[in-house]
Design an enzyme around this catalytic site. Sequence first.
Site, PDB file in Angstrom:
ATOM      1  CG  ASP A  31      -2.096   0.916   1.107  1.00 48.67           C
ATOM      2  OD1 ASP A  31      -3.226   0.407   1.213  1.00 48.67           O
ATOM      3  OD2 ASP A  31      -1.908   2.137   0.891  1.00 48.67           O
ATOM      4  CB  THR A  95      -3.847   5.233  -9.652  1.00 47.46           C
ATOM      5  OG1 THR A  95      -3.172   6.431  -9.329  1.00 47.46           O
ATOM      6  CG2 THR A  95      -3.726   4.245  -8.516  1.00 47.46           C
ATOM      7  CE1 TYR A 149     -12.618   4.192  -9.296  1.00 47.38           C
ATOM      8  CE2 TYR A 149     -15.010   4.344  -9.089  1.00 47.38           C
ATOM      9  CZ  TYR A 149     -13.800   3.795  -8.705  1.00 47.38           C
ATOM     10  OH  TYR A 149     -13.777   2.840  -7.717  1.00 47.38           O
TER      11      TYR A 149
END
Length: 325
Positions: A31, A95, A149
């Site tokens: 993470d 990302t 998204y």
Amino acid sequence: MKALITGGAGFLGSHLAEALLARGDEVYVLDNLSTGSIENIEPLKASPRFRYTIDSVMNEPVTAELIDRVDVVFHLAAAVGVRLIVESPVNTIETNVHGTEMVLKLANKKKKKVLIASTSEVYGKSDTVPFREDADLVLGPTSKGRWSYACSKAIDEFLGLAYHKEKRLPVVVVRLFNTVGPRQTGRYGMVIPNFVKQALLGHPLTVFGDGSQTRCFTYVGDVVGALVALATHPDAVGQVFNIGNDGDEISILALAERVKARTRSQSPIELVTYDKAYEAGFEDMPRRVPDLTKLRTLIGYEPQVHLDEILDRVIAFFESDKARA
Ligand code: UDP
């Protein structure tokens, strides 16, 4: 099993890590703490079967080494939260697309199973409710940031399914419907933690639009159970599954009333235009309900925790010392 959870310090990832450790599994978390937090995994550090690495999935040698050590990768690392997405569209797209690309490429070297967390956002503006996994996706124009998204996650799905078809990589895709529960922060715009905090502080509950849009909220524990069952079921491979709760569809205005009632709050309810809440021309999804037939048939899934109980658990979390904004 030995599992790597990317995004494992996030809300969902940390609940999944906890459940896997309770089953006796070995858990690795990767993470970068962009939206996750060390506090989420603090209690897990005591387990000898738990390891964590603070880094990005984009760091190839680190991710490669972690994938080598495990049997299955739960790829949860992603840009999440509508507010974050509207504010940082470049980061969202990069990302979500590059992170998944990296995980699939590295997992493919040793044919490690990958479970990709996608989202109910991919159904977009479709009004064919409830949403079935094989339904058409109806996205808005590229000029409206919100849809980046859904589109980035749809690319993740395409890529995962392509790896499965072309390279025989065991891949499972899940579409999550408004996962909620303790430890979820309101920082990235999610409605339940926001309303609960507002109600407890006596601040106005900010309902975006006219509040007629509906959602079905799914308890994080139910989602985690489904993730584990799908990751261990051989017939899930190569398929897409909705994970949600089809029993408690509620409008956001009714949700605000419900939160007020359960917190016994005197807070007023304030309608905020979408333009003000997000950006000019923001488009919301009017209704979002999962069809769970596929999930029920394969793993006998049934949501266990319903809306009032979910709200009570979130309220208890925010009332406890651990809760932060
Ligand atoms: N919402 C709201 N007030 C808030 C945050 C969100 O009215 O403070 C609305 C939001 O516009 C959406 C719904 O609540 O219609 C669910 O929002 P969330 O960001 O939790 O998840 P989404 O379903 O948009 O992914």
